[in-house]
Design a protein around this motif. Structure first.
Motif, PDB file in Angstrom:
ATOM      1  N   SER A 138     -11.526   7.472  -0.328  1.00 45.52           N
ATOM      2  CA  SER A 138     -12.605   6.492  -0.468  1.00 45.52           C
ATOM      3  C   SER A 138     -13.825   6.909   0.336  1.00 45.52           C
ATOM      4  CB  SER A 138     -12.125   5.107  -0.012  1.00 45.52           C
ATOM      5  OG  SER A 138     -11.102   4.623  -0.843  1.00 45.52           O
ATOM      6  N   ASP A 197       2.665   6.171  -7.173  1.00 45.79           N
ATOM      7  CA  ASP A 197       1.701   7.047  -7.829  1.00 45.79           C
ATOM      8  C   ASP A 197       2.132   8.503  -7.742  1.00 45.79           C
ATOM      9  OD1 ASP A 197       0.229   4.834  -8.465  1.00 45.79           O
ATOM     10  OD2 ASP A 197      -1.302   5.142  -6.917  1.00 45.79           O
ATOM     11  N   ARG A 257     -13.328  10.238  -9.579  1.00 45.64           N
ATOM     12  CA  ARG A 257     -13.771   8.855  -9.730  1.00 45.64           C
ATOM     13  C   ARG A 257     -13.677   8.437 -11.193  1.00 45.64           C
ATOM     14  NH1 ARG A 257     -19.296   7.977  -6.375  1.00 45.64           N
ATOM     15  NH2 ARG A 257     -19.270   6.170  -7.776  1.00 45.64           N
ATOM     16  N   GLN A 263       0.839  -1.202   0.000  1.00 55.19           N
ATOM     17  CA  GLN A 263       0.000   0.000   0.000  1.00 55.19           C
ATOM     18  C   GLN A 263       0.871   1.247   0.000  1.00 55.19           C
ATOM     19  OE1 GLN A 263      -3.415   0.195   2.696  1.00 55.19           O
ATOM     20  NE2 GLN A 263      -3.152  -1.983   3.149  1.00 55.19           N
ATOM     21  N   HIS A 279      -8.542  14.541  -7.507  1.00 55.86           N
ATOM     22  CA  HIS A 279      -8.761  13.101  -7.650  1.00 55.86           C
ATOM     23  C   HIS A 279     -10.217  12.874  -8.036  1.00 55.86           C
ATOM     24  CE1 HIS A 279      -5.584  13.879  -4.706  1.00 55.86           C
ATOM     25  NE2 HIS A 279      -5.009  12.784  -5.146  1.00 55.86           N
ATOM     26  N   ARG A 335      -9.199   1.597  -2.546  1.00 56.00           N
ATOM     27  CA  ARG A 335      -8.302   1.338  -3.660  1.00 56.00           C
ATOM     28  C   ARG A 335      -9.024   1.318  -5.006  1.00 56.00           C
ATOM     29  NH1 ARG A 335      -3.946   1.464  -1.538  1.00 56.00           N
ATOM     30  NH2 ARG A 335      -2.950   1.403  -3.566  1.00 56.00           N
ATOM     31  N   ALA A 336     -10.171   2.010  -5.076  1.00 57.85           N
ATOM     32  CA  ALA A 336     -10.872   2.156  -6.351  1.00 57.85           C
ATOM     33  C   ALA A 336     -10.047   3.029  -7.297  1.00 57.85           C
ATOM     34  CB  ALA A 336     -12.244   2.779  -6.120  1.00 57.85           C
ATOM     35  N   ALA A 337     -10.274   2.852  -8.587  1.00 57.20           N
ATOM     36  CA  ALA A 337      -9.513   3.601  -9.587  1.00 57.20           C
ATOM     37  C   ALA A 337      -9.894   5.075  -9.568  1.00 57.20           C
ATOM     38  CB  ALA A 337      -9.768   3.019 -10.973  1.00 57.20           C
ATOM     39  N   THR A 389      -4.464   6.494 -10.541  1.00 55.10           N
ATOM     40  CA  THR A 389      -4.039   6.107  -9.204  1.00 55.10           C
ATOM     41  C   THR A 389      -5.182   5.347  -8.534  1.00 55.10           C
ATOM     42  OG1 THR A 389      -3.075   6.911  -7.129  1.00 55.10           O
ATOM     43  CG2 THR A 389      -4.810   8.240  -8.102  1.00 55.10           C
ATOM     44  N   GLN A 390      -5.015   5.006  -7.263  1.00 52.80           N
ATOM     45  CA  GLN A 390      -6.040   4.316  -6.501  1.00 52.80           C
ATOM     46  C   GLN A 390      -6.356   5.118  -5.251  1.00 52.80           C
ATOM     47  OE1 GLN A 390      -3.902   0.514  -6.177  1.00 52.80           O
ATOM     48  NE2 GLN A 390      -5.512  -0.435  -7.403  1.00 52.80           N
ATOM     49  N   SER A 391      -7.580   5.029  -4.795  1.00 53.83           N
ATOM     50  CA  SER A 391      -8.012   5.833  -3.655  1.00 53.83           C
ATOM     51  C   SER A 391      -7.442   5.298  -2.353  1.00 53.83           C
ATOM     52  CB  SER A 391      -9.537   5.868  -3.579  1.00 53.83           C
ATOM     53  OG  SER A 391     -10.051   4.576  -3.363  1.00 53.83           O
ATOM     54  N   ASP A 392      -7.085   6.221  -1.466  1.00 53.64           N
ATOM     55  CA  ASP A 392      -6.687   5.831  -0.117  1.00 53.64           C
ATOM     56  C   ASP A 392      -7.935   5.891   0.770  1.00 53.64           C
ATOM     57  OD1 ASP A 392      -7.169   8.474   0.678  1.00 53.64           O
ATOM     58  OD2 ASP A 392      -5.079   9.061   0.469  1.00 53.64           O
TER      59      ASP A 392
END
Length: 255
Positions: free
Chosen positions: A195, A20, A229, A13, A227, A203-205, A188-191
């Protein structure tokens, strides 16, 4: 931030977060990464975990580690910058702001990170103002935006002002007009924080946009990390003849 209940190992993580940041340009070529001790304290993990993170980044050629010199970013994006008309780009951003609703989460003064200090041209001991907002459309959270301005603009960038207008409009009315900008778009992915704010799975895109804005004298006065969605937001470029600059157009992809 890390999610200690996630199936993804903690070291990975942290690795993904730093990777990223490097890919997006938040940690540019030549910049220093935290030491093992600093990473350990920042994420509340062991030195062994922190060492594994930095080793993984080094093995994948994102950073170089040298004894007594620390760890520095060696990754350079192969992408060539595209030119676009700043006035049309700003108009597009302001139009996007008018189509969405904003929620101001926080506006506060803080000491900058090395990345923020470098981007805004301020010292590490000089305060900056950090503004955090979310934007929604039809009641659905769409974007989580974090912006930084020099402390001298604290009287302009306030929670009340940001609740009424996009930050570019607020700054322009305060005498700071965007004349140039540098923008990087990455995935990237959400922290956990993002989120929760966007009501999405961990960890969604996400589509991440990093933007530094300058005045006519080439002095930076705004740094933004937005950031969005990936399931609700796209960016469209209307590509035309070389005599006409490509214009970024923000487009909501639907409810």
């Amino acid at each position: 931030m890390i999610d200690r209940n996630a199936a993804v190992p903690i070291y990975h993580q942290i690795f993904l977060q730093l990777r990223d940041q490097i890919l997006s340009g938040e940690r540019p070529f030549g910049s220093a990464l935290p030491t093992e001790q600093e990473l350990s304290e920042q994420f509340d993990v062991s030195r062994i975990t922190a060492r594994r993170v930095l080793t993984e980044l080094s093995q994948q050629h994102f950073v170089e580690r040298k004894r007594r010199l620390g760890t520095r970013v060696i990754f350079q994006s192969p992408a060539k910058a595209m030119e676009a008309n700043i006035d049309q780009a700003v108009d597009s951003l302001l139009a996007f702001g008018r189509r969405t609703t904003v929620k101001v989460i926080e506006v506060a003064a803080e000491m900058p990170s090395p990345t923020v200090a470098s981007a805004l041209g301020v010292g590490l001991n000089q305060e900056v103002v950090r503004a955090i907002r979310t934007r929604s459309i039809d009641g659905v959270p769409l974007g989580y935006i974090v912006s930084y301005v020099p402390a001298a603009l604290a009287g302009i960038v306030t929670a009340d002002a940001l609740a009424k207008a996009p930050i570019l409009k607020v700054l322009e009315e305060g005498g700071y007009k965007a004349e140039q900008a540098e923008q990087t778009i990455s995935a990237t992915q959400s922290d956990p924080t993002i989120s929760q704010a966007l009501d999405i799975e961990p960890r969604a895109a996400l589509l991440r946009i990093s933007r530094t804005v300058y005045n006519g004298a080439r002095h930076p006065f705004l740094l933004t990390f937005a950031h969005y969605r990936a399931d609700k937001f796209t960016i469209r470029l209307d590509l035309q003849h070389l005599s006409i600059a490509a214009v970024p157009v923000l487009a909501h992809s639907g409810a």
